[in-house]
Write a protein that holds these residues in place. Structure first.
Motif, PDB file in Angstrom:
ATOM      1  N   SER A 111       8.094  -1.036 -12.091  1.00  0.00           N
ATOM      2  CA  SER A 111       7.721  -2.389 -12.514  1.00  0.00           C
ATOM      3  C   SER A 111       8.792  -3.404 -12.142  1.00  0.00           C
ATOM      4  O   SER A 111       8.484  -4.541 -11.764  1.00  0.00           O
ATOM      5  CB  SER A 111       7.470  -2.410 -14.024  1.00  0.00           C
ATOM      6  OG  SER A 111       8.654  -2.070 -14.741  1.00  0.00           O
ATOM      7  N   ILE A 112      10.077  -3.002 -12.227  1.00  0.00           N
ATOM      8  CA  ILE A 112      11.162  -3.909 -11.852  1.00  0.00           C
ATOM      9  C   ILE A 112      11.064  -4.282 -10.380  1.00  0.00           C
ATOM     10  O   ILE A 112      11.190  -5.457 -10.010  1.00  0.00           O
ATOM     11  CB  ILE A 112      12.530  -3.266 -12.152  1.00  0.00           C
ATOM     12  CG1 ILE A 112      12.752  -3.176 -13.661  1.00  0.00           C
ATOM     13  CG2 ILE A 112      13.667  -4.068 -11.501  1.00  0.00           C
ATOM     14  CD1 ILE A 112      14.033  -2.481 -14.046  1.00  0.00           C
ATOM     15  N   PHE A 113      10.808  -3.295  -9.537  1.00  0.00           N
ATOM     16  CA  PHE A 113      10.767  -3.558  -8.101  1.00  0.00           C
ATOM     17  C   PHE A 113       9.465  -4.221  -7.673  1.00  0.00           C
ATOM     18  O   PHE A 113       9.397  -4.767  -6.570  1.00  0.00           O
ATOM     19  CB  PHE A 113      10.993  -2.261  -7.326  1.00  0.00           C
ATOM     20  CG  PHE A 113      12.419  -1.801  -7.336  1.00  0.00           C
ATOM     21  CD1 PHE A 113      13.334  -2.330  -6.448  1.00  0.00           C
ATOM     22  CD2 PHE A 113      12.858  -0.869  -8.256  1.00  0.00           C
ATOM     23  CE1 PHE A 113      14.657  -1.935  -6.457  1.00  0.00           C
ATOM     24  CE2 PHE A 113      14.168  -0.455  -8.280  1.00  0.00           C
ATOM     25  CZ  PHE A 113      15.076  -0.998  -7.379  1.00  0.00           C
ATOM     26  N   ILE A 114       8.444  -4.168  -8.509  1.00  0.00           N
ATOM     27  CA  ILE A 114       7.217  -4.919  -8.227  1.00  0.00           C
ATOM     28  C   ILE A 114       7.405  -6.382  -8.602  1.00  0.00           C
ATOM     29  O   ILE A 114       6.998  -7.291  -7.876  1.00  0.00           O
ATOM     30  CB  ILE A 114       6.028  -4.313  -8.999  1.00  0.00           C
ATOM     31  CG1 ILE A 114       5.680  -2.933  -8.415  1.00  0.00           C
ATOM     32  CG2 ILE A 114       4.812  -5.234  -8.917  1.00  0.00           C
ATOM     33  CD1 ILE A 114       4.613  -2.204  -9.201  1.00  0.00           C
ATOM     34  N   ILE A 115       8.070  -6.616  -9.726  1.00  0.00           N
ATOM     35  CA  ILE A 115       8.270  -7.981 -10.214  1.00  0.00           C
ATOM     36  C   ILE A 115       9.331  -8.721  -9.412  1.00  0.00           C
ATOM     37  O   ILE A 115       9.225  -9.931  -9.170  1.00  0.00           O
ATOM     38  CB  ILE A 115       8.650  -7.956 -11.705  1.00  0.00           C
ATOM     39  CG1 ILE A 115       7.490  -7.392 -12.533  1.00  0.00           C
ATOM     40  CG2 ILE A 115       9.019  -9.346 -12.207  1.00  0.00           C
ATOM     41  CD1 ILE A 115       7.842  -7.155 -13.978  1.00  0.00           C
ATOM     42  N   ALA A 116      10.362  -7.997  -8.972  1.00  0.00           N
ATOM     43  CA  ALA A 116      11.535  -8.622  -8.350  1.00  0.00           C
ATOM     44  C   ALA A 116      11.205  -9.598  -7.223  1.00  0.00           C
ATOM     45  O   ALA A 116      11.660 -10.751  -7.260  1.00  0.00           O
ATOM     46  CB  ALA A 116      12.491  -7.533  -7.847  1.00  0.00           C
ATOM     47  N   SER A 132       5.047  -7.444  -2.241  1.00  0.00           N
ATOM     48  CA  SER A 132       5.218  -6.018  -2.548  1.00  0.00           C
ATOM     49  C   SER A 132       6.426  -5.415  -1.846  1.00  0.00           C
ATOM     50  O   SER A 132       6.578  -4.194  -1.822  1.00  0.00           O
ATOM     51  CB  SER A 132       3.951  -5.252  -2.146  1.00  0.00           C
ATOM     52  OG  SER A 132       3.680  -5.418  -0.754  1.00  0.00           O
ATOM     53  N   SER A 133       7.281  -6.259  -1.274  1.00  0.00           N
ATOM     54  CA  SER A 133       8.422  -5.750  -0.498  1.00  0.00           C
ATOM     55  C   SER A 133       9.374  -4.920  -1.344  1.00  0.00           C
ATOM     56  O   SER A 133       9.979  -3.962  -0.865  1.00  0.00           O
ATOM     57  CB  SER A 133       9.174  -6.918   0.149  1.00  0.00           C
ATOM     58  OG  SER A 133       9.629  -7.841  -0.841  1.00  0.00           O
ATOM     59  N   GLY A 134       9.533  -5.259  -2.621  1.00  0.00           N
ATOM     60  CA  GLY A 134      10.459  -4.530  -3.476  1.00  0.00           C
ATOM     61  C   GLY A 134      10.071  -3.076  -3.649  1.00  0.00           C
ATOM     62  O   GLY A 134      10.891  -2.165  -3.456  1.00  0.00           O
TER      63      GLY A 134
END
Length: 232
Positions: free
Chosen positions: A32-37, A152-154
């Motif tokens: 979730s962190i890497f989706i939101i980032a 979605s790059s994160g």
């Protein structure tokens, strides 16, 4: 989990906090962190390319805007992640188990033997790491033409890094183990491609050697810093 043996009552809250930032335990939290980032600040650079912010070039150059965007990304990421961590600590303290630390309390985790210094260093370093990763995504957004790919790059980077590490680990690690002293965490050093080392340093191979947080964080910081430098 390292350091939990012999833990006295009143310390379980702080160790639960560290366990929460273990990717192997809470993979969905990290996902979730890497989706939101990339949707926090880096998407602004993509919008600039589409023409929404072209009027800014009447006042500042593209390089000046990129400098401001990178600085904004780093500062936003630092304070956002620090706020999230402090919020989790407060919730742990009041609703799970009270957190009481002293300068005489010892631990065996990622950065220091002192429990107070350990917590302070983990909070600051992980927040710096998240800021650096957001700055990296912001610079990367300048090369991405598709908005959905940018958003979605994160998570794409996280998945690619997790797939790339086994290749590095299976080839480089066995070779280095023959020449590097055992007190140096080779696996942590070779996991430099994992962006999770920036926001949860030391948790990937926490039992490999004492204070693996320094090795994993510095390795990933140099890796993504070099990529950011060349993209810039």
């Amino acid at each position: 989990f390292p350091g939990t043996k012999g833990v006295q009552p009143g310390n379980f809250g702080i160790y639960s906090f560290y366990i929460l930032f273990d990717m192997d335990t809470f993979i969905f939290f990290f996902a979730s962190i890497f989706i939101i980032a990339p949707n926090i600040v880096s998407i602004k650079l993509y919008q600039m390319k589409k023409g929404f912010l072209n009027f800014l070039f009447m006042r500042i150059s593209a390089k000046q805007y990129l400098n401001k965007a990178l600085l904004q990304s780093f500062i936003s990421g630092f304070f956002l992640f620090l706020t999230v961590e402090l919020t989790i600590l407060v919730i742990m303290h009041f609703f799970y188990d009270p957190i009481f630390l002293s300068l005489t309390q010892e631990t065996n985790l990622y950065f220091s033997r002192n429990a107070v210094y350990e917590l302070i260093l983990f909070l600051i370093i992980s927040s710096i790491g998240f800021g650096v990763f957001l700055a990296f995504l912001t610079c990367l957004a300048a090369f991405i033409k598709n908005e959905y790919l940018c958003r979605s790059s994160g998570i794409i980077i996280l998945i690619a890094a997790m797939l790339l590490y086994p290749l590095i680990g299976s080839t480089i690690v066995p070779f280095l183990l023959n020449y590097i002293p055992k007190n140096i965490p080779v696996r942590s050093l070779c996991s430099f491609t994992l962006p999770t080392n920036l926001i949860s340093p030391g948790t990937t191979f926490e039992k490999e050697a004492p204070y693996t947080g320094w090795y994993s964080f510095i390795g990933s910081l140099l890796f993504y810093g070099i990529l950011l430098f060349y993209m810039y």
